[in-house]
Enzyme design. Structure first.
Site, mmCIF file in Angstrom:
data_model
loop_
_atom_site.group_PDB
_atom_site.id
_atom_site.type_symbol
_atom_site.label_atom_id
_atom_site.label_comp_id
_atom_site.label_asym_id
_atom_site.label_seq_id
_atom_site.Cartn_x
_atom_site.Cartn_y
_atom_site.Cartn_z
ATOM 1 N N ALA A 296 0.774 -1.599 0.227
ATOM 2 C CA ALA A 296 -0.229 -0.179 0.334
ATOM 3 C C ALA A 296 0.365 1.427 -0.043
ATOM 4 O O ALA A 296 0.530 2.225 0.528
ATOM 5 C CB ALA A 296 -1.042 0.086 1.313
ATOM 6 N N ASN B 38 13.611 -8.588 -2.131
ATOM 7 C CA ASN B 38 12.193 -8.907 -3.394
ATOM 8 C C ASN B 38 12.289 -10.478 -2.915
ATOM 9 O O ASN B 38 10.748 -10.564 -2.142
ATOM 10 C CB ASN B 38 12.781 -8.408 -3.866
ATOM 11 C CG ASN B 38 11.694 -6.553 -3.052
ATOM 12 O OD1 ASN B 38 11.986 -6.058 -2.274
ATOM 13 N ND2 ASN B 38 12.425 -5.574 -4.209
ATOM 14 N N HIS C 88 12.953 -4.513 -17.721
ATOM 15 C CA HIS C 88 12.981 -3.282 -17.235
ATOM 16 C C HIS C 88 13.938 -2.284 -17.025
ATOM 17 O O HIS C 88 14.422 -3.185 -16.599
ATOM 18 C CB HIS C 88 11.779 -3.255 -16.046
ATOM 19 C CG HIS C 88 11.308 -2.544 -15.952
ATOM 20 N ND1 HIS C 88 11.374 -1.042 -16.751
ATOM 21 C CD2 HIS C 88 11.345 -2.334 -14.256
ATOM 22 C CE1 HIS C 88 10.404 -0.136 -15.610
ATOM 23 N NE2 HIS C 88 10.954 0.010 -14.716
#
Length: 309
Positions: free
Chosen positions: A11, A96, A176
């Site tokens: 969030a 991650n 990316h």
């Protein structure tokens, strides 16, 4: 009939940006999940109270758990360690991996029929991790990166020419950011090939700035990374899937022999619709472009091997 549901894991700035955009569409309930107690709930409450002002229904929920995400149609993963100045996307890998592995498994358990959009960096490797963890079909796991890189590319071209970016058409392939594969041959301005409007030196400078696009923003912000453009890029993907628009975007998907690449997530031009990834557009590449795409895939494969996926 149950309403469409979109769950966003993470969030933070990007997750909040996506949640706001989905809420404004009005076609889906939104669930935000964050490990920090009260953080997602606070953002959801703020966005719910924005609803009467913007004209959308207050249908957002914020939580630290996953029960509210049950039966989601789309799950977006933005969870991860924030990128810091001087940190490459690859530095984020092992930090991650543990987060994304846990989040993907929990989301898949609650929503076994969902489609995943992966945003956490390094996105190509993380998309492959999600695919491995969930055992979902390749159509239901898609990484976002190429849309953002293409937007940066189009912006810089528009600035250089002093024209609207809406008239600049172009895309990049491959991984990316640093590993992206530019294809200027398919770039045009109002239908005019960009090579007829810009010198090679100017184009090379634009391509390099696009590669460094994320790092440039991180350096300027000092306390975070890009979130508005990534949020809009994800929103385009959500729209195309939920509304079955069949739009064409450069996204990271599992290749199984296409371009001579097998078993690796790489950015290519794909069609997104109700089933998720519904097919790839086989763009003709020069030997040099194909070699760059293979090099990009090798980079992803190396990260995947480090993660032990």
């Amino acid at each position: 009939m149950a309403r469409t549901k979109v769950t966003i894991a993470g969030a933070g700035q990007t997750g909040g940006s996506i949640a706001r955009r989905v809420a404004e569409r009005g076609y889906a309930d939104v669930v935000m999940i964050d490990v920090v107690e009260g953080f997602a709930a606070g953002k959801a409450l703020d966005l719910n109270q924005t609803g009467p002002l913007m004209g959308y229904p207050p249908n957002l929920i914020g939580s630290t758990g996953y029960d509210e995400s049950e039966n989601s149609d789309i799950c977006v993963i933005t969870s991860g360690f924030p990128r810091q100045p001087g940190m490459s996307r690859d530095d984020l890998l092992l930090k991650n991996k543990e987060i994304v592995e846990d989040v993907a498994g929990r989301l898949a358990e609650k929503s076994p029929d969902c489609k995943f959009i992966v945003l956490t960096n390094p996105v190509d490797a993380m998309a492959q991790l999600v695919h491995s963890v969930t055992s979902f079909s390749k159509e239901r796991v898609i990484g976002q990166g190429g849309i953002l890189d293409s937007a940066r590319y189009r912006t810089f071209i528009a600035w250089e020419l002093g024209v609207s970016p809406e008239d600049v058409s172009g895309f990049v392939l491959g991984g990316h950011g640093d590993a992206m594969v530019p294809v200027p041959r398919y770039t045009s301005v109002a239908g005019v090939p960009v090579g007829e409007m810009l010198s090679q030196d100017s184009l090379d400078a634009i391509i390099q700035r696009t590669r460094d696009g994320g790092a440039e923003i991180v350096k300027l912000l000092q306390r975070g990374s890009a979130y508005e453009a990534p949020g809009e890029a994800v929103m385009l993907m959500i729209d195309s899937i939920i509304l079955d628009q069949k739009r064409l975007f450069p996204c990271s998907v599992l290749l199984e022999g296409e371009y001579g690449i097998n078993g690796t997530f790489v950015g290519v031009l794909v069609k997104l619709g109700a089933q998720g990834y519904e097919g790839m557009i086989d763009v003709s590449l020069t030997e040099e472009e194909l070699a760059a795409l293979h090099k990009s895939a090798d980079g992803v494969r190396e990260l995947v091997e480090i993660m032990g996926v």
